[in-house]
Scaffold this motif. Structure first.
Motif, PDB file in Angstrom:
ATOM      1  N   GLU A 109      30.959 -14.266  18.435  1.00  0.00           N
ATOM      2  CA  GLU A 109      30.041 -15.065  19.244  1.00  0.00           C
ATOM      3  C   GLU A 109      29.387 -14.246  20.349  1.00  0.00           C
ATOM      4  O   GLU A 109      28.321 -14.618  20.850  1.00  0.00           O
ATOM      5  CB  GLU A 109      30.792 -16.262  19.838  1.00  0.00           C
ATOM      6  N   GLY A 110      30.019 -13.155  20.740  1.00  0.00           N
ATOM      7  CA  GLY A 110      29.441 -12.287  21.763  1.00  0.00           C
ATOM      8  C   GLY A 110      30.059 -12.509  23.130  1.00  0.00           C
ATOM      9  O   GLY A 110      30.390 -13.636  23.509  1.00  0.00           O
ATOM     10  N   LEU A 111      30.210 -11.421  23.874  1.00  0.00           N
ATOM     11  CA  LEU A 111      30.805 -11.467  25.207  1.00  0.00           C
ATOM     12  C   LEU A 111      29.678 -11.455  26.240  1.00  0.00           C
ATOM     13  O   LEU A 111      28.950 -10.462  26.359  1.00  0.00           O
ATOM     14  CB  LEU A 111      31.718 -10.247  25.398  1.00  0.00           C
ATOM     15  N   PRO A 112      29.505 -12.559  26.992  1.00  0.00           N
ATOM     16  CA  PRO A 112      28.444 -12.596  28.009  1.00  0.00           C
ATOM     17  C   PRO A 112      28.602 -11.470  29.022  1.00  0.00           C
ATOM     18  O   PRO A 112      29.727 -11.055  29.337  1.00  0.00           O
ATOM     19  CB  PRO A 112      28.644 -13.967  28.668  1.00  0.00           C
ATOM     20  N   ALA A 113      27.479 -10.988  29.542  1.00  0.00           N
ATOM     21  CA  ALA A 113      27.500  -9.835  30.448  1.00  0.00           C
ATOM     22  C   ALA A 113      28.366 -10.095  31.674  1.00  0.00           C
ATOM     23  O   ALA A 113      29.140  -9.226  32.095  1.00  0.00           O
ATOM     24  CB  ALA A 113      26.076  -9.484  30.866  1.00  0.00           C
ATOM     25  N   ARG A 114      28.247 -11.272  32.250  1.00  0.00           N
ATOM     26  CA  ARG A 114      29.033 -11.579  33.449  1.00  0.00           C
ATOM     27  C   ARG A 114      30.520 -11.593  33.129  1.00  0.00           C
ATOM     28  O   ARG A 114      31.338 -11.083  33.908  1.00  0.00           O
ATOM     29  CB  ARG A 114      28.601 -12.930  34.025  1.00  0.00           C
ATOM     30  N   ALA A 115      30.888 -12.178  31.983  1.00  0.00           N
ATOM     31  CA  ALA A 115      32.294 -12.218  31.575  1.00  0.00           C
ATOM     32  C   ALA A 115      32.820 -10.816  31.296  1.00  0.00           C
ATOM     33  O   ALA A 115      33.967 -10.504  31.601  1.00  0.00           O
ATOM     34  CB  ALA A 115      32.455 -13.107  30.343  1.00  0.00           C
ATOM     35  N   GLU A 116      31.957  -9.974  30.716  1.00  0.00           N
ATOM     36  CA  GLU A 116      32.375  -8.596  30.455  1.00  0.00           C
ATOM     37  C   GLU A 116      32.665  -7.855  31.755  1.00  0.00           C
ATOM     38  O   GLU A 116      33.676  -7.134  31.864  1.00  0.00           O
ATOM     39  CB  GLU A 116      31.288  -7.851  29.682  1.00  0.00           C
ATOM     40  N   LEU A 152      36.438 -18.571  27.364  1.00  0.00           N
ATOM     41  CA  LEU A 152      35.051 -18.437  26.917  1.00  0.00           C
ATOM     42  C   LEU A 152      34.798 -19.179  25.616  1.00  0.00           C
ATOM     43  O   LEU A 152      33.655 -19.493  25.281  1.00  0.00           O
ATOM     44  CB  LEU A 152      34.697 -16.961  26.748  1.00  0.00           C
TER      45      LEU A 152
END
Length: 211
Positions: A109-116, A152
């Motif tokens: 699904e992809g890791l959002p930039a802020r979460a990363e 997430l």
């Protein structure tokens, strides 16, 4: 019980979430081995040692009862539940069934930039605490990192289940890892996992989570 309360001053204990602060201190005592499986601890005695009232301590211990880490001993207090090898095998099997595919799904699904960015900050903290052999702080950062990643996926029940399973298993073996200087290797795996999630590498994310 020898609990280090130096980091919790009177001002901190007046914050709204006193129960949560007490719960964190008790978790640290469990990891450090100050609270031992099979032994009974009273809420009042623990409250005296922490310099707080009985209520928040009892609430914190009841939370650990709900998580299967403690059990109520009528008229005496709370016992830390001993886990057999079979119990630990069952918990690890459940973690493999839930956490491994969960990280695979997050990679897809992809890791959002802020979460990363937040995950990498916590991974750095894990490395810092591991290098210093600080088991309690390592555990806190490790828990926040993994639960944050699981959150997430938007499944609150999954997060609660993972938190309970991780808390049960993390009470065992961390001290020996620290003494063997193996916490550093465990911390390094956090960076690898985040790299895999950010790259959308599903097989690597699942393999690292399984490890």
């Amino acid at each position: 019980m020898a609990v280090d309360t130096g980091a919790v001053d009177a001002a901190n204990l007046r914050r709204p979430s006193l129960k949560d602060q007490v719960l964190e201190l008790i978790r640290q005592a469990l990891v450090a081995g100050d609270l031992r499986p099979g032994e009974i601890y009273s809420a009042s005695a623990t409250a005296t040692r922490l310099g707080t009232s009985n209520g928040p301590v009892r609430e914190a211990m009841l939370t650990l009862v709900d998580e299967g880490i403690m059990e109520v001993v009528p008229n005496r207090g709370f016992r830390v539940v001993p886990l057999t090898e079979h119990d630990l095998d069952e918990v690890f099997e459940l973690r493999q069934m839930i956490e491994v595919p969960a990280m695979g799904r997050l990679a897809r699904e992809g890791l959002p930039a802020r979460a990363e960015r937040e995950a990498r900050r916590l991974a750095e903290q894990c490395s810092e605490w591991a290098a210093g052999g600080d088991i309690a702080r390592f555990l806190a950062a490790d828990r926040e990192l993994h639960l944050g990643l699981t959150e997430l996926l938007g499944n609150a029940r999954m997060v609660r289940t993972v938190a309970q399973l991780r808390d049960q298993t993390r009470l065992y073996g961390l001290a020996s890892l620290a003494k063997a200087h193996q916490l550093d290797a465990a911390a390094a795996e956090h960076h690898d996992l985040i790299d895999a999630l950010a790259a959308g590498d599903v097989p690597a994310a699942e393999r690292l989570m399984a490890a």
